[in-house]
Scaffold this motif. Sequence first.
Motif, PDB file in Angstrom:
ATOM      1  N   ALA A  35      44.472 -14.880 -82.703  1.00 18.82           N
ATOM      2  CA  ALA A  35      45.130 -15.356 -81.489  1.00 18.82           C
ATOM      3  C   ALA A  35      45.502 -16.826 -81.624  1.00 18.82           C
ATOM      4  N   GLY A  36      44.623 -17.616 -82.225  1.00 19.70           N
ATOM      5  CA  GLY A  36      44.914 -19.025 -82.412  1.00 19.70           C
ATOM      6  C   GLY A  36      46.091 -19.253 -83.339  1.00 19.70           C
ATOM      7  N   CYS A  37      46.197 -18.459 -84.390  1.00 16.77           N
ATOM      8  CA  CYS A  37      47.310 -18.577 -85.324  1.00 16.77           C
ATOM      9  C   CYS A  37      48.635 -18.274 -84.627  1.00 16.77           C
ATOM     10  N   ILE A  38      48.673 -17.200 -83.856  1.00 15.61           N
ATOM     11  CA  ILE A  38      49.900 -16.824 -83.152  1.00 15.61           C
ATOM     12  C   ILE A  38      50.266 -17.888 -82.122  1.00 15.61           C
ATOM     13  N   ARG A  39      49.279 -18.375 -81.389  1.00 18.67           N
ATOM     14  CA  ARG A  39      49.535 -19.418 -80.391  1.00 18.67           C
ATOM     15  C   ARG A  39      50.082 -20.680 -81.060  1.00 18.67           C
ATOM     16  N   ALA A  40      49.562 -21.010 -82.230  1.00 19.76           N
ATOM     17  CA  ALA A  40      50.022 -22.207 -82.931  1.00 19.76           C
ATOM     18  C   ALA A  40      51.483 -22.065 -83.358  1.00 19.76           C
ATOM     19  N   HIS A  41      51.846 -20.894 -83.870  1.00 16.18           N
ATOM     20  CA  HIS A  41      53.241 -20.657 -84.256  1.00 16.18           C
ATOM     21  C   HIS A  41      54.163 -20.803 -83.048  1.00 16.18           C
ATOM     22  N   LEU A  42      53.783 -20.195 -81.935  1.00 18.02           N
ATOM     23  CA  LEU A  42      54.622 -20.258 -80.739  1.00 18.02           C
ATOM     24  C   LEU A  42      54.681 -21.679 -80.182  1.00 18.02           C
TER      25      LEU A  42
END
Length: 383
Positions: A35-42
């Motif tokens: 979830a943190g990885c996806i949030r960082a990309h967005l």
Amino acid sequence: MMGESLLEPDMTPEAILADLVALADLPGVSNARMAGCIRAHLARLGVECTVLPGPEGDRVNLFATIGPRDVPGYVLSGHMDVVPAEGQVWASDPFRLRAEGGRLYGRGATDMKGYLACMIAMVPEFLAMDLRRPIHLAFSYDEEIGCRGVGHLIARLPDLCAPPLGCIVGEPSDMVPVLSHKGKQAVELVIEGRAAHSSQPDLGVNAIYPAAEVLLFIRDLAVRLASEGPFDARFAPAHSTVVAGVVRGGAAVNIIPDRCAIQMEVRSVPGQAPQDITAQVLARLEGLQGVRVSHHELSSYPALPPPEDRGLAELLERLTGKAALQSVSYGTEAGLFHAAGVPSIICGPGSINRAHRPDEFVTVAELAACCAMLRGLGQVAAG
């Protein structure tokens, strides 16, 4: 133009997929890293992401919107978890993306981080399109153990956006739109007797014997479903099924077993709830004499029935250039979106035949085809 790509080198689906594959977040445990990885990309793209904690306390769904929230739009939905690679023999590290001959190898590459990578990679293009209708990005948890997470996300949709026009669940379908699948429920049945020495069986209550009666009932119920239906020729087999898949009982041959557990599964055609079939087995379980019985659900999701309105199917056929497939044997979160009143369809890169296997892969060409489909959807949403 629909065939042109504006993707920056570090925002290609291949680069994003490498980041996602490196995170071995399995179902049933915290998905904070994924979830943190996806949030960082967005966040890098300036897109706000709503974090939706699940009741477990260590897992979250994610939801993001490009375009106006108060206008009906389209949901792109995929799950963040993957099945374990333990016990499988891979040619390389399953949690490090390996590129070879146009193939991208890694756990989850096809089921279904390839679709997630395409969703994220297309965000810059969606942002540039000045969408009149929104495109929502939905990321769920614990799909691989019975679609447990997405229901909490769906329950929040009224607070997050206007009622969607449709949902595209990107499970691997070879980029062929899929209209329907069966529903499923898996349940564990437990029979408890009383232990004793095998030399004095009359002092104990053997739990395996009544369990055998339930097993025979499940066998006979399966035969009855196959002969009496209901039938739906769009599926193979064209009827609902019930199977006993796991039986555990006994500790040693010289001990009367005081416990036996059966794990059973129902897959039902649309119009027949899997719970209705399970209920027949539970009635037989409750009818056992001289033992204690209990049960608990392992997983459950509803069927995705064929659509009454073919608007979404025709849109996906146009965007992919492929005729829709009536049904598949595997299940998805699309049934849950449909049950909540959101028209839903399955369409994603990769093949289900590669999922959950060693050396799972998705191809560069499949990711490009998925991005082309999403680009076309963005153009439709831009109006």
